[in-house]
Design an enzyme around this catalytic site. Structure first.
Site, PDB file in Angstrom:
ATOM      1  N   ARG A  10       0.749  -1.261  -0.106  1.00  0.00           N
ATOM      2  CA  ARG A  10      -0.192  -0.047  -0.084  1.00  0.00           C
ATOM      3  C   ARG A  10       0.836   1.159  -0.295  1.00  0.00           C
ATOM      4  O   ARG A  10       1.084   1.967  -1.065  1.00  0.00           O
ATOM      5  CB  ARG A  10      -1.028  -0.033   1.384  1.00  0.00           C
ATOM      6  CG  ARG A  10      -1.924   0.870   1.066  1.00  0.00           C
ATOM      7  CD  ARG A  10      -1.612   2.360   1.547  1.00  0.00           C
ATOM      8  NE  ARG A  10      -1.112   2.477   3.001  1.00  0.00           N
ATOM      9  CZ  ARG A  10      -0.448   3.612   3.500  1.00  0.00           C
ATOM     10  NH1 ARG A  10      -0.355   4.617   2.905  1.00  0.00           N
ATOM     11  NH2 ARG A  10       0.186   3.491   4.677  1.00  0.00           N
ATOM     12  N   ASP A  11       1.701   1.652   0.927  1.00  0.00           N
ATOM     13  CA  ASP A  11       2.381   2.656   1.121  1.00  0.00           C
ATOM     14  C   ASP A  11       3.391   2.969  -0.022  1.00  0.00           C
ATOM     15  O   ASP A  11       3.842   4.062  -0.237  1.00  0.00           O
ATOM     16  CB  ASP A  11       2.894   3.020   2.473  1.00  0.00           C
ATOM     17  CG  ASP A  11       3.225   4.381   3.217  1.00  0.00           C
ATOM     18  OD1 ASP A  11       3.222   5.334   2.229  1.00  0.00           O
ATOM     19  OD2 ASP A  11       3.420   4.530   4.386  1.00  0.00           O
ATOM     20  N   HIS A 203       4.908   4.464  12.801  1.00  0.00           N
ATOM     21  CA  HIS A 203       5.049   4.269  11.248  1.00  0.00           C
ATOM     22  C   HIS A 203       6.076   5.442  10.890  1.00  0.00           C
ATOM     23  O   HIS A 203       5.830   6.524  10.793  1.00  0.00           O
ATOM     24  CB  HIS A 203       3.560   4.633  10.711  1.00  0.00           C
ATOM     25  CG  HIS A 203       3.704   4.728   9.276  1.00  0.00           C
ATOM     26  ND1 HIS A 203       2.994   3.637   8.550  1.00  0.00           N
ATOM     27  CD2 HIS A 203       4.110   5.523   8.264  1.00  0.00           C
ATOM     28  CE1 HIS A 203       2.928   4.086   7.271  1.00  0.00           C
ATOM     29  NE2 HIS A 203       3.902   4.933   7.133  1.00  0.00           N
ATOM     30  N   CYS A 236       4.416   9.220   0.466  1.00  0.00           N
ATOM     31  CA  CYS A 236       2.871   9.562   0.277  1.00  0.00           C
ATOM     32  C   CYS A 236       2.850  10.838  -0.885  1.00  0.00           C
ATOM     33  O   CYS A 236       3.548  11.561  -0.488  1.00  0.00           O
ATOM     34  CB  CYS A 236       2.165  10.344   1.767  1.00  0.00           C
ATOM     35  SG  CYS A 236       0.633  10.919   1.546  1.00  0.00           S
TER      36      CYS A 236
END
Ligand code: HMG
Ligand code: MG
Length: 299
Positions: A10-11, A203, A236
């Site tokens: 995902r990230d 995180h 991100c």
């Protein structure tokens, strides 16, 4: 026991413009699970207009039945939840931040609006999946690329609100990889007594090479869960400067060498992200991955 939440699929992938075929993503997740990772954030039910790479979330999850590990997916709003509930996913992650400026860029809401939306999303998810599990992210927990430094009290407040609306865990995100151990210590002290330690994950992004130092401080403060990304993939797209995530290989090497068993086979893990890196036309860069690959080169 230390929990590792693998966020690479995902990230790691959300930041990549080169489309990766769904089957290659599924193979990546299977390889991560085969290497011994038990919790994997597989994808996102965000708007495919915002993050085209993860537009195949439902198709990907359909290829992963039965799931090879505990799989989770990001959900930003009710529309995302509706899409998630059409799949077999049992674990979702809702994501807000300590800074309004970032949440506006990331999910087009203020922090307060996001908490209202998440209250409704969490209730609807609980009703549909009584055995389900929900994580809440607090991004920009130390510093925001738009608003600057964040006071620990602000991060604690958002994390506490997430726990109040029913999150099983909060993941505290150093989205742009700036934190030092001293800041982690200060935040842990501010969270003590406010958030149960077993409900906190960290995180870290390794943008400035401080991620392992901050993990060490988190461990010293009693934190038992850490997120990381195989091959250090990631960032991100809505946070300028969010470089690679803490590489899972670096985390596993560090924990094992500290005498903390992880159940992860480092050599197998080092190979898991190679097909993705090759699809992106990139060589591995994570240090412990490179060391493991030189001891056990790809055939
Ligand atoms: P928006 O454009 O404001 O949405 O986006 P809207 O409510 O105005 O709707 C516009 C259109 O999008 C509508 O369709 C909706 O149905 C549709 P239309 O009527 O035009 O045909 N829509 C959706 N479609 C599919 N799935 C959905 C969805 N929602 C609306 N879920 C939205 C708002 C939240 C959707 C958007 O801002 C978004 O998707 N943001 C995601 C951003 C993202 O993925 N960021 C990266 C993850 S966070 C991160 O990386 C940090 C983390 O790693 C921790 C750390 O490092 O700190 C977790
Ligand atoms: Mg992240």
């Amino acid at each position: 026991m230390i929990r590792i939440v693998e966020v690479g699929p995902r990230d790691g992938l959300q930041n990549e413009a080169t489309p990766i075929p769904t089957e290659r993503k599924a193979a990546f997740i299977r390889a991560l699970a085969a290497a011994g990772l038990k919790e994997i954030e597989a994808t996102s039910f965000v708007s495919p207009k915002w993050v085209p790479q993860l537009g195949d979330a439902a198709e990907l999850l359909a290829r992963l039945v039965p799931p090879p590990a505990l799989l989770s997916a990001l959900v930003p709003n009710m529309k995302g939840l509706e899409r998630a509930l059409e799949t077999s996913i049992e674990r979702i992650a809702l994501f807000t931040a300590a800074s309004d400026a970032f949440t506006q860029k990331n999910i087009a809401m203020s922090v307060e609006e996001s908490l209202q939306v998440f209250g409704e999303v969490a209730a609807a998810f609980r009703a549909a999946r009584p055995g389900g599990w929900i994580r809440g992210y607090v991004s920009t927990a130390f510093e925001c690329p738009y608003a600057g430094r964040i006071a620990p009290a602000r991060t604690v407040e958002v994390a506490r609100r997430l726990i109040e609306i029913g999150m099983d865990e909060v993941s505290i995100g150093d989205t742009i990889g700036v934190a030092s151990p001293r800041e982690v210590r200060a935040l842990c002290r501010a969270m003590a007594g406010e958030i149960p330690t077993e409900k906190i994950a960290f995180h870290f992004h390794d943008t400035r090479g401080t991620a392992i130092a901050t993990v060490a401080e988190g461990l010293a403060q009693g934190i038992t869960a850490f997120d990381s990304s195989a091959g250090g993939l990631g960032g991100c797209p809505f946070a300028p400067g969010a470089g690679g995530n803490l590489a899972t290989e670096d985390l596993i090497y560090f924990l094992e060498r500290e005498g903390i068993a992880t159940g992860v086979d480092l050599a197998a893990l080092a190979h898991a992200s190679l097909p993705i890196l090759s699809a992106l036309g990139r060589a591995p860069v994570a240090k412990a991955q490179l060391a493991a690959l030189s001891a056990s080169p790809p055939k």
